[in-house]
Every structure is written in structure tokens, then in C-alpha cells.
Design a protein around this motif. Structure first.
Motif, PDB file in Angstrom:
ATOM      1  N   ARG A  80       0.845  -1.194   0.000  1.00  0.00           N
ATOM      2  CA  ARG A  80       0.000   0.000   0.000  1.00  0.00           C
ATOM      3  C   ARG A  80       0.878   1.240   0.000  1.00  0.00           C
ATOM      4  O   ARG A  80       1.755   1.395   0.857  1.00  0.00           O
TER       5      ARG A  80
ATOM      6  N   GLU B  12      -3.193   5.291  -2.964  1.00  0.00           N
ATOM      7  CA  GLU B  12      -4.139   6.323  -2.524  1.00  0.00           C
ATOM      8  C   GLU B  12      -3.417   7.667  -2.495  1.00  0.00           C
ATOM      9  O   GLU B  12      -2.353   7.793  -1.883  1.00  0.00           O
TER      10      GLU B  12
ATOM     11  N   ARG C 129      -8.462  -0.787  -6.492  1.00  0.00           N
ATOM     12  CA  ARG C 129      -7.406  -1.645  -7.049  1.00  0.00           C
ATOM     13  C   ARG C 129      -7.978  -2.995  -7.470  1.00  0.00           C
ATOM     14  O   ARG C 129      -7.675  -3.511  -8.560  1.00  0.00           O
TER      15      ARG C 129
ATOM     16  N   SER D 221     -13.313   9.745   1.400  1.00  0.00           N
ATOM     17  CA  SER D 221     -12.536   9.529   0.182  1.00  0.00           C
ATOM     18  C   SER D 221     -13.347   9.996  -1.020  1.00  0.00           C
ATOM     19  O   SER D 221     -14.576  10.066  -0.969  1.00  0.00           O
TER      20      SER D 221
ATOM     21  N   ALA E 196      -9.364   2.620  -1.603  1.00  0.00           N
ATOM     22  CA  ALA E 196      -8.178   2.407  -2.436  1.00  0.00           C
ATOM     23  C   ALA E 196      -8.019   0.928  -2.783  1.00  0.00           C
ATOM     24  O   ALA E 196      -7.724   0.568  -3.933  1.00  0.00           O
TER      25      ALA E 196
END
Length: 708
Positions: free
Chosen positions: A416, A466, A680, A644, A676
Motif C-alpha cells: 500500500r 491512494e 485496485r 474519500s 483504495a
């Protein structure tokens, strides 16, 4: 002054406020106050104040990039000051003209005005600090470091005395740059530390409306970037880890400072406390914007600017100042990272760029090429991705090597990545696109080719990415206690955009249509199918706002429920103001008026929504919304409280909503993912699906910004 009918005093105060707005970067508001000054002037006041007003208006026009008009106003103001026998104002006019040329990089044109200002001040025994500072900066830009050092040394000596409008931090900043250019890095760091400390005090006591906060980020980017370059160069010589800790905190202190200021002061926590006049002005602004978009003439744009200036004046009367960010930002960031995460912070500079990489083990620094080189590579990569270049194509692979190729294996292995790109202020490149930290958002990071291992793969195949507005914002957002969003999907799309739409409800009894026609946008039929597909993938309650229900009131009502997802599939228009911002086009009102949702209204809302998705950024003419508009909407939803935001760099031709279906299955599953990670997973599903959806021009368009 108004209460006792003292128009002369009121005119002077109007002028002072106009000067303040101009220094804050609120150019439209400054123009409004100057117009108020001119209206109040009587014959006696006009003879006394007109020279100063002309010079101030000239400065304003120069900053609005209206230089021919500015030169004429400077000429008239300087001549009027000469006739009035005011050497101080006469010198100030010449100095300001020289400063404006200097800002534009026109050094030959700047020299004569600055020298004339110096001559007059010297002859009349006036304060010299402004001239020493301006000439010192000119000599620095000309490469005459010896003269620049002497002039700025003298300016620093005088800075302890009473002086005018130039903040002391500015003088230390330019002397620090001279010393850096001379290779005197420890001396430069001493000056720049003072400059940053003084700038911090100036910044956090500035008027607190959001536009002004963003403006200060632009100004203070100069001093922070100077300290960063000096400190990092000194680190490369000494390997003192304290230096890169200092530069990391310096760059992150200024990054997205205006955004974190909103949460620090909680200004909009209770929108019901705003006065009725505020909302009335907001409604007038929307009507003015619709008219400006319809006519596309200068008069309409001036009306929008005038009403916006009025709104800014109201905002400035609200709320207290805020505190600076914590001094232990690096340690707080390190502690907030889990074992599988790394924070990558970029800053691009004219001579050299930098990447800080942080994980639980510590901080590392990497030097990158200059801004121009990185931007050139980013543009080439974006072009290749949009043209569906093969995996491993030169453009995306080269940009990956430039940005991430030096990273130590421990950072490469992190699944990440939190990437800090946004400097917080709106910056435009030569093609009128937003650049975040110098790297255009249009170069999607997930679609770059990671060649650190074989076989090569897309970056998104190895990392969940992110984008965060900044480390300070991220740390503070994580520390806030959030009520868990309700497991509700809210989809808004397929609005009624024209009066020929058969879904348009009849006028209410006794009501008349609006006097001015609506914008009449083409219907987005596919957006309804997109919402249906997304809703089918969501495991939980679903609310779809289509047709007449795709309204401001309908959206606001659902936001009060704090839904897990808000999915917007509408036209997004480019505003009439420059720099432009995005306007979400909602359904026609019952009176047949166009309803536009601007970012500054979204930012006043309060919600605890988990994720806001801006689907495709459709525009009425099919042209791409400039990146400033995309940034403005993304930022506005974060200001409103969304955890987000997912946006796209370009529209994608998929009315079935395949990628979003995969996104929402991952978000609402038995073990829900973060936005995020869910994005993905959806992008990986598209890559493995084959067909046109596997192409990077489709799935690579999307990115997530947030604080999760």
C-alpha cells in the motif's frame, strides 16, 4: 464611519480593505472595494486619494494579467503623485511597477523603475528597506550574487526598524536564496529557518476564508521550497538525518494547509448558523453563473466575480483563526503507518526535485530530475496510456523509473502506497492542466509500468495507491472520530436537462417558469443504466435519484444520512470564472431553472459519507474539464467531510458500469475493503477480463484521494 456619515473616512477604509484583499490574492474582492472607494470620493478626497487608488488599481490589474492596462494606470498614478508633491507615493508607484515586471521575469524592464524608486527614496531620506529588498531580488535573478548579498544584508539590518507592508520573512527568504546560490548552505539554512518561522506566524494569522488560505500556500511555497532544497543539499553533504526530518516537515506543513485549516477550526460544522443573507447571496451567485455560461460574455463574468466577492466578504466575518500543524508531524506520520504501508511525498523544483519515503522503520530521501523533465515524462506517459500503449512501453516505464526506480526494496515491497502530490494551491501547466506537486494528475500512477521485478507489471498490480492531500491532513483526518457511515448506496444521475424531456413534471399550480431560459444540456441516458448496474452490485440499501429527483434538495437530504457511497453521474460544466472550476449540473428546478452545484457550496455542507464517486466528469460538449475543476470538486467533497473521493482524469465509454460494479462488490462484501483497495481490486478485475476494458485507457483513468 458610515454611521456618522463620514464618507471621507469610509473611502480611506474601503481603500485599505481593497489593499488587504489584493495582498491576499482575492483580486475580484479587491476590485469591488476599489470601486466602492471611487464612488465615495468627493472632489477634495479625489485630489488626495486618486494617485494612491490608481497605483493600487494598476497593481491589481497587473496581477490579473492585464499588463497593458496596468502600465497605463501606473503612469497616471505616478504622474498624479508627482503633481501632488508626494515623493513617497511617487517612489512606491515606480517600485510596484518594477516588482510586477520582476514577477513576470521581465528583468530588463524591471531595472529602471526599481532604480528610480531607489533614487527618490535616497534623495528624500525615505525608508529604504523596500528598495534594498526589491533590488536585491533583481540582482539575484540577474545572477549578480555579490550585489544581491550586499543589498539584502542591508535590508535585513533595516528589518528590525518600523517598516511597510513587506513581511520580514520575505527579506530573510531572499537572502537565504542568495546564500544558497553562493554555496553557503549553513548560512542559508539559518536565514530560511527564520523565514519559515516568521512566515508561519504570518500565515496562521491571515484572514481565514478558504481562497485566501489557498493563496497563502502559493506565496509560502517559495520559502518552504527554498528551505527544502538547501536542507536536502546539506544532507547530501553531511548525511545528518535531522536535516531530512526538518525538510519533510517543512514541505508537509505547507501542503494542503488550507484544507486542514477547515477541520482545525470546524468553521462549517453547523451550516445552520450562517446568516440568511449568505444563502441568498449563494443563490444569486448560481443564477449569475448560469447566465454567464449562457452568454459567455465579459459582463456576465464580471457579475459572477462581483457576487463571489460579496460571498468572500461574508466568509471573512466567520470563525476564529487556527493553530499551526503539530511540530512532531514526522513521528505522528510514522506511527500512523502500518507495516504494509509507505508514504511517498514528492516536491518538484526548478533545479532538482525530491522524494521522501517513510515507513515504520524510518525516512529516506531521493533526488529526482528537475520539474521540466518530470513534467515532460509525465505528459509522454499520459499520452501513451490514453493510446493504450503495450505494457512496458517506453513512456509509462520511463516515468516509473524516474519517480520510483530508486526506492529501497523495503518500500518497493509495501503493498500500500500513500502518495502526497497536492501542494494545495491550483497550479496550471503550459497546457492549462492542473499539476499536483508538479506531476500532472493526467499521468495515472496505477497504469505506469513497474519494472523492479520480472515480468514487468502495471503499478496497480503490485500496490494499492491512494493519493493524500498531505501528511498533516492525513494524520489529522485519521485522528478524528468518525461515526461509521450508513450502509447505503446513493446514486444520482440521468437528470432532466431540457424542457423537451418527457419526464419534466408540469409546473405547480399558479407557478410561472423562470424569466431566463435554462442551459438545455443533452440528456445522459447511459448514466441511468450505469446507476442501475452499480446499485445491483451493492449489498445494502440503495437510493437512486434520477430525473426530477436528481436535485440539490434530494442530494442534501441523502447526505444527512451519512451514506457509505454517493455516486454522481452527471454533466460537469466548466465555470465562466478563471481559473475555472467544475459545476455539477443537476436537474431543472420546478420553475425550469438550471440547477448547478459549485465546489464552494459543496464545501459548506456537512456529511460523514464514506466515499464520493465522480463518474467520468462528463461535460456538455464532450471536452475535458480542466484539471482545476476536477481538483476543486475533489477538494470540496473532502472539505464537506467525505472520507474519500474517486475521480477520473477522462471520460470512459462504459454505460454498463463494469468497473464500478466490481468496486461496489468489494466495498460492500462480507469483508469490505478500503476505497483504495476496492478500486485496485476492480482495476485488477478489468485487467484480467480481456477485451477493451483491460486496456489502461479505461481502468487507468480512475484514482482515489482520501485519508483512509
Amino acid at each position: 464611519a458610515e454611521a456618522v456619515n463620514d464618507s471621507s473616512a469610509a473611502a480611506v477604509l474601503d481603500f485599505n480593505i481593497a489593499s488587504l484583499y489584493s495582498e491576499m490574492g482575492e483580486l475580484d474582492a479587491a476590485a469591488e472595494w476599489i470601486q466602492g472607494t471611487i464612488k465615495r470620493l468627493n472632489a477634495k478626497d479625489r485630489s488626495l486619494l486618486l494617485p494612491q487608488i490608481l497605483i493600487q488599481l494598476a497593481t491589481l490589474r497587473a496581477r490579473q494579467d492585464r499588463m497593458p492596462e496596468a502600465r497605463q494606470l501606473f503612469s497616471e498614478g505616478i504622474a498624479a503623485a508627482d503633481r501632488a508633491g508626494d515623493p513617497s507615493l511617487y517612489a512606491n508607484g515606480w517600485n510596484r511597477l518594477g516588482e510586477e515586471y520582476l514577477k513576470r521575469g521581465e528583468l530588463e524592464l524591471a531595472e529602471a523603475p526599481l532604480l528610480e524608486a531607489y533614487r527618490i527614496r535616497k534623495l528624500n531620506h525615505l525608508a529604504m528597506d523596500v528598495s534594498y529588498r526589491s533590488l536585491g531580488r533583481l540582482r539575484l535573478e540577474q545572477g549578480d550574487l555579490t550585489s544581491a548579498a550586499a543589498l539584502l544584508d542591508r535590508a535585513v539590518e533595516l528589518s528590525a526598524q518600523a517598516h511597510g507592508w513587506i513581511p520580514t520573512w520575505d527579506i530573510y527568504h531572499y537572502r537565504g536564496r542568495v546564500r544558497m546560490a553562493q554555496g553557503r548552505l549553513p548560512d542559508a539554512m539559518e536565514d530560511l529557518r527564520i523565514a519559515v518561522r516568521l512566515a508561519r506566524d504570518w500565515r496562521w494569522n491571515a484572514p481565514h476564508d478558504d481562497t485566501s488560505r489557498m493563496g497563502t500556500e502559493g506565496w509560502l511555497e517559495l520559502v518552504h521550497s527554498a528551505l527544502v532544497e538547501t536542507g536536502n543539499r546539506l544532507y547530501l553533504e553531511t548525511r545528518d538525518p535531522a536535516l531530512i526530518r526538518e525538510t519533510f516537515e517543512a514541505v508537509e506543513e505547507n501542503r494542503a494547509g488550507s484544507l486542514r485549516a477547515v477541520f482545525s477550526r470546524g468553521l462549517w460544522a453547523d451550516p445552520s448558523g450562517l446568516p440568511p443573507a449568505y444563502w441568498e447571496t449563494l443563490a444569486r451567485l448560481q443564477r449569475a453563473e448560469v447566465q454567464a455560461l449562457r452568454t459567455r460574455d465579459a459582463r456576465g463574468q464580471e457579475t459572477v466575480a462581483s457576487v463571489r466577492a460579496e460571498l468572500v466578504r461574508m466568509e471573512l466575518a466567520l470563525g476564529p483563526a487556527v493553530a499551526p500543524p503539530p511540530s512532531s508531524l514526522l513521528e505522528l506520520s510514522r506511527q500512523a503507518l502500518d507495516e504494509g504501508s509507505a508514504l511517498l511525498s514528492f516536491q518538484l523544483g526548478d533545479r532538482i526535485s525530491w522524494l521522501w519515503a517513510l515507513d515504520r522503520e524510518g525516512l529516506a530521501l531521493y533526488a529526482l530530475p528537475a520539474r521540466a523533465e518530470v513534467e515532460s515524462q509525465a505528459q509522454a506517459a499520459a499520452t501513451a496510456i490514453r493510446q493504450d500503449a503495450a505494457l512496458g512501453a517506453d513512456g509509462p516505464a520511463r516515468l516509473w523509473r524516474t519517480l520510483f526506480g530508486q526506492l529501497a526494496p523495503r518500500f518497493q515491497r509495501k503493498p500500500r502506497w500513500l502518495v502526497a502530490l497536492d501542494r494545495g494551491s491550483t497550479l496550471m501547466d503550459s497546457q492549462n492542466r492542473f499539476t499536483a506537486g508538479g506531476i500532472p494528475f493526467e499521468a495515472p500512477l496505477g497504469a505506469l509500468t513497474d519494472s523492479s521485478r520480472q515480468p514487468p507489471a502495471y503499478l496497480v498490480e503490485r500496490h494499492a495507491i491512494e493519493i493524500i492531500p498531505g501528511a498533516g491532513y492525513w494524520v489529522e483526518a485519521r485522528s478524528r472520530t468518525h461515526e461509521t457511515p450508513a450502509p447505503v448506496f446513493v446514486g444520482l444521475g440521468d437528470p432532466i436537462y431540457n424542457t423537451a424531456d418527457p419526464r419534466l413534471p408540469p409546473l405547480p399550480s399558479g407557478a410561472r417558469p423562470a424569466s431566463k431560459p435554462a442551459l438545455m444540456l443533452p440528456r445522459l441516458v447511459g448514466s441511468g443504466a450505469e446507476l442501475d448496474a452499480c446499485a445491483r452490485s451493492w449489498r445494502g440499501e440503495r437510493v437512486l435519484l434520477k430525473g426530477a429527483y436528481a436535485s440539490r434538495d434530494g442530494l442534501a437530504e441523502q447526505l444527512r444520512r451519512n451514506p457509505a457511497v454517493v455516486h454522481l453521474a452527471t454533466h460537469v460544466l466548466e465555470s465562466s470564472e478563471r481559473p475555472s472550476y467544475g459545476l455539477i449540473a443537476l436537474s431543472l428546478t420546478p420553475r425550469r431553472e438550471s440547477e448547478l452545484l459549485p465546489p464552494y457550496e459543496i464545501a459548506r455542507w456537512r456529511t460523514n459519507a464514506g466515499l464520493v464517486v465522480l463518474s467520468g466528469c462528463h461535460s456538455a460538449a464532450g471536452a475535458q474539464l480542466p484539471g482545476t475543476g476536477l481538483l476543486g470538486l475533489t477538494r470540496a467533497w473532502l472539505m464537506a467531510g467525505a472520507h474519500s473521493v474517486i475521480g477520473s482524469n477522462w471520460a470512459t465509454p462504459d454505460e454498463s458500469g463494469a468497473l464500478f460494479g466490481a468496486l461496489y462488490r468489494n466495498l460492500s462484501g462480507e469483508r469490505p475493503s478500503s476505497p483504495a483497495a476496492a478500486l485496485r481490486a476492480a482495476q485488477l478485475e478489468m485487467i484480467r477480463s480481456g477485451g477493451w476494458r483491460a486496456r489502461p485507457s479505461y481502468w487507468g483513468a480512475y484514482f482515489v484521494v482520501g485519508s483512509q
